[in-house]
Design an enzyme around this catalytic site. Structure first.
Site, PDB file in Angstrom:
ATOM      1  CD  GLU A 252       0.352   4.629  -8.108  1.00 31.59           C
ATOM      2  OE1 GLU A 252      -0.559   5.206  -8.784  1.00 31.59           O
ATOM      3  OE2 GLU A 252       0.795   4.920  -6.926  1.00 31.59           O
TER       4      GLU A 252
ATOM      5  CG  HIS B  61       0.262  -0.397   1.233  1.00 33.26           C
ATOM      6  ND1 HIS B  61      -0.921  -0.041   1.658  1.00 33.26           N
ATOM      7  CD2 HIS B  61       0.989   0.513   0.992  1.00 33.26           C
ATOM      8  CE1 HIS B  61      -0.752   1.258   1.429  1.00 33.26           C
ATOM      9  NE2 HIS B  61       0.135   1.781   1.289  1.00 33.26           N
TER      10      HIS B  61
END
Lengths: 315, 330
Positions: B61, B130
Site C-alpha cells: 500500500e 478490514h
C-alpha cells in the site's frame, strides 16, 4: 558521454561546502534554524547531478543542499528558504528540510527517511506514460535503505520498468546510529540483484569516479527504460542535525575519512595535473564571495505573509 | 441539472464506482488507475483503456499511494484502490506526509490531483483489520479532502468530482452499501455540500454512510409518534457543509449525530463543536452522538451488526430530546 570539467566540479563542490559552512555559522548566531548538512557528500552530489540531462528530474531528502546547488540553485534563494524568507524556492515555507525547486527539476523532497523512495516511482510513471524524455534521479541514504519503502520502490520500478536512477549515498551514518549497528553486509548495491535491477558501487569521495559511474548508470536507465541502483560510498563529515558535536563518532574513523575529504581529493588531483594552488584558492574565495552576497540577499528578503500559508494548502 | 428518464438508471453502488471511473477515464487521458487486483477485477476498464492505464500492483500500500502522489505531482491524475480502510495505515506517510503536506511545504509549487479508494464499515464480518472507520484521521490532516457517500448516485457523482479535484481526495465506500441500488446520472456532484434527505422541524439527525438509512428509518418512526425529524447526509466530511448543518439545527433546535466510527475525536465531535460554537442560542437540548464503540470491530457478523447504532436507539434518543428539557441523555 561528455566529460566532467574538473574545475567546474571544484567550483560547485566548493560552493556547497561554503554554503554549509555559512549556514552553520548563521545557526550559531541564531540567524538560521537547525539543519542537516551535506558536508562530505559534495563529490556524490556534483558527480551524479553533472551526469544528468536538463530534462531529468530529481527527488531528494533532508540532506539536499548539495543536490540543489549542484543542479544550479541560487545560493541566495536557497539560503532565503532556509531562513524562512519570501524569496526562497518554496516561498519560505519549507525550511531546510523539504526544499524543492520545480524550475530546477528538483520536483519532490521528503524529509521522512525513505519518503522520496515512495514518490519517485510515480514521477517516473508520469515520465513513461506521458512519454516525456527525462529520467528520474532519486537520492537517499543508507538509512533509507533500511526502510520497507526501499524494497517496495525498487521492486515496483523493476516490475513496471520505470526509468529511475536510484542513488544511495551511503555515508555510514543513520541519524545518530552507525550503519554497522543496523545492517549486515558491506553495502547496499548488492541488494539490487534480488529485484532484477542492475547496480554499481563507487567511491563517493572521488567526483570523477562518481561522474563516470553515474553517466554510465544514467545512460543505462535512458536506453533501457529500467531502473538502476548506484551506491556512492562516503562519510558524513559533520553531525546529523546542526549543532552537533559528533561526540558519538569514533574519532579515528572520522580522522581517516577526513583524509579523504572530497574537496581535498579533487584539489590534489588538480594540483597533480599542474594547476597552481593560487588558482585553486581563487575558487574558494569566489565561493566565499558568493555566499557573502547570498547572505545579504537572504537577509534583505522579507518574511512571508502568514496568511499565505493557508493559500497554498489546497489547490 | 435537468435529467431525462433515459439518463437516470438504477445501478448498485459498486457499479456506480465502475461507471464513474470509466466516464472520467474516457474524458481525461491523464487519469489512470492502479491497486491490488485492480486490473484483475476491472477487465472492462482494461479492455477500454489498456494495461498502461489500468494496472495491478504488488501488495504494497505504501508504494501504491506514493506512486499515486509522485504521479499526481508530475502530470497524471491517478486513482489508487487500497481496498480496505485499515490498509491505509501502511500508506499513511505517502497520503498524509507527502500528498497532504508537500503542496503547502513547497509554497504551492506542486498539486496532488489523486483519488484514494478504500472500503470500510460493517457488512461482511471481516473484523477490525478490514473494517475500521478511519475517515476522521484524514479530516484531521491538512491538504486532504474526504467523502463517504450513502447512495449509488452520490458515490458516482462524488467520485467523478474527486477525480477532477486538484487535491488528494479519499473516497470511502461503506461495505454495507455496495450492493444497494439507486438512481445515477452522468453528473458530477460538488464536494462540500450535504444532502437534506428529509425535512423536519423538531430534531435534526445528522449522519453519513450507511447510518443515513438508520436515521431515515428512525425519522419515519418518529413521525408515527408525532415528531418531525430532519435527516442531513453530510456526504463530504472535508470540506464539511457547515452552513447546512447550522441551517437545519437552527430550525429544529435539536441534533443527534449518528455514525459508525467511534465517538472520540470523530466527525460527530466536530459537528457537535460547530453547533456549540455557532448555534448555541438555538439549541433547545444537548447535542447527542450515537456511534460505534471505541473497540476493534469484531470478526463476527452478528456482533458486528449488533454494535451499530440502531434505528431503535436513534428513535429513542431523538424522542427523549423532543420530549422537553432534559439534563443529559444516556
Amino acid at each position: 558521454m561528455h566529460l566532467l570539467d574538473l574545475m567546474d566540479a571544484l567550483r560547485r563542490m566548493t560552493l556547497i561546502r561554503a554554503y554549509e559552512d555559512t549556514l552553520v555559522t548563521l545557526l550559531s548566531q541564531g540567524r538560521a534554524g537547525g539543519t542537516c548538512t551535506s558536508v562530505g557528500g559534495e563529490a556524490s552530489a556534483v558527480g551524479v547531478v553533472s551526469a544528468l540531462a536538463p530534462e531529468d528530474l530529481i527527488l531528494t531528502n533532508h540532506r539536499s543542499a548539495g543536490h540543489l546547488l549542484a543542479r544550479g540553485a541560487d545560493p541566495g534563494r536557497l539560503l532565503a528558504e532556509v531562513m524562512g524568507r519570501r524569496d526562497g524556492y518554496c516561498g519560505g515555507f519549507a525550511g531546510s528540510l523539504h526544499v524543492s525547486a520545480r524550475e530546477l527539476g528538483v520536483v519532490l523532497t521528503s524529509t521522512i527517511v525513505g519518503g522520496e523512495l515512495g514518490l519517485c516511482t510515480g514521477v517516473a510513471l508520469s515520465q513513461k506514460v506521458l512519454d516525456k524524455p527525462g529520467i528520474v534521479a532519486c537520492f537517499f541514504g543508507d538509512g533509507a535503505a533500511a526502510e520497507g519503502r526501499f524494497h517496495e520502490s525498487l521492486n515496483l520500478a523493476a516490475v513496471w520498468e520505470l526509468p529511475v536512477l536510484y542513488i544511495c549515498e551511503n555515508n555510514e551514518w543513520q541519524a545518530y546510529v552507525h550503519r554497522r549497528e543496523t545492517m549486515l553486509g558491506d553495502g547496499i548495491a548488492a541488494r539490487a540483484a534480488a529485484y532484477g535491477v542492475d547496480s554499481a558501487s563507487v567511491d563517493g569521495c572521488d567526483v570523477a569516479a562518481v561522474f563516470d559511474a553515474a553517466a554510465t548508470a544514467a545512460d543505462a536507465v535512458r536506453s533501457t527504460g529500467r531502473p538502476f541502483l548506484l551506491e556512492t560510498r562516503g562519510y558524513r563529515l559533520r553531525g546529523h542535525l546542526e549543532p552537533d558535536d559528533q561526540a558519538y563518532v569514533d574519532a579515528a574513523e572520522l580522522a581517516r575519512w577526513r583524509g579523504q575529504d572530497p574537496l581535498d581529493v579533487l584539489r590534489r588531483r588538480l594540483e597533480e595535473a599542474g594547476l597552481a594552488p593560487a588558482e585553486l584558492d581563487a575558487v574558494t574565495r569566489e565561493a566565499e564571495a558568493r555566499m557573502e552576497a547570498a547572505v545579504a540577499f537572504a537577509d534583505a528578503s522579507p518574511l512571508p505573509d502568514p496568511a499565505r500559508l493557508l493559500d497554498t494548502v489546497y489547490a | 441539472m435537468i435529467t431525462t428518464e433515459s439518463t437516470v438508471r438504477q445501478v448498485t453502488l459498486a457499479q456506480a464506482i465502475g461507471e464513474a471511473l470509466a466516464e472520467e477515464m474516457r474524458r481525461d487521458p491523464r487519469i489512470l488507475m492502479f491497486g491490488e487486483g485492480t486490473a484483475t477485477k476491472r477487465p472492462d476498464l482494461v479492455a477500454e483503456f489498456g494495461p498502461a492505464r489500468v494496472r495491478n500492483t504488488p501488495l504494497a500500500e505504501g508504494i501504491i499511494a506514493g506512486t499515486a502522489a509522485g504521479a499526481a505531482a508530475t502530470g497524471l491524475r491517478p486513482v489508487a484502490d487500497l481496498l480496505f480502510a485499515p490498509f491505509l495505515c501502511y500508506a499513511m506517510d505517502e497520503i498524509v506526509n507527502s500528498a497532504g503536506k508537500l503542496r503547502g511545504l513547497s509554497g504551492g509549487q506542486f498539486a496532488f490531483p489523486m483519488t484514494i479508494l478504500a472500503m470500510t464499515g460493517a457488512g461482511w464480518g471481516v473484523g477490525a483489520q478490514h473494517n475500521h472507520n478511519v475517515e476522521a484521521w484524514f479530516v484531521h490532516s491538512p491538504g486532504l479532502k474526504v467523502v463517504m457517500p450513502s447512495t449509488a448516485g452520490d458515490m458516482k457523482g462524488l467520485l467523478k468530482t474527486a477525480i477532477r479535484d486538484d487535491n488528494p481526495v479519499l473516497v470511502f465506500t461503506d461495505i454495507g452499501l455496495l450492493e444497494q441500488a439507486g438512481p445515477v446520472t452522468d453528473a458530477a456532484i460538488p464536494l462540500g455540500r450535504a444532502a437534506l434527505r428529509r425535512e423536519g422541524d423538531d430534531v435534526t439527525l445528522i449522519s453519513y454512510g450507511k447510518t443515513v438509512a438508520t436515521c431515515l428509518d428512525a425519522a419515519a418512526r418518529l413521525a408515527e409518534q408525532g415528531m418531525s425529524a430532519a435527516v442531513l447526509d453530510l456526504r463530504s466530511l472535508k470540506p464539511l457543509d457547515e452552513a447546512a448543518i447550522l441551517a437545519s439545527v437552527r430550525r429544529t433546535g435539536r441534533a443527534v449525530i449518528v455514525h459508525e466510527a467511534a465517538a472520540p475525536c470523530g466527525v460527530g465531535a466536530e459537528v457537535a463543536a460547530i453547533l456549540a460554537e455557532k448555534a448555541f442560542a438555538a439549541l433547545k437540548a444537548p447535542v447527542v452522538r450515537l456511534t460505534g464503540p471505541d473497540a476493534p470491530a469484531p470478526g463476527n457478523f452478528m456482533l458486528e451488526q449488533a454494535l451499530l447504532p440502531s434505528p431503535d436507539a436513534v428513535t429513542a434518543v431523538a424522542a427523549r430530546l423532543c420530549a422537553g428539557p432534559v439534563p443529559c441523555p444516556a
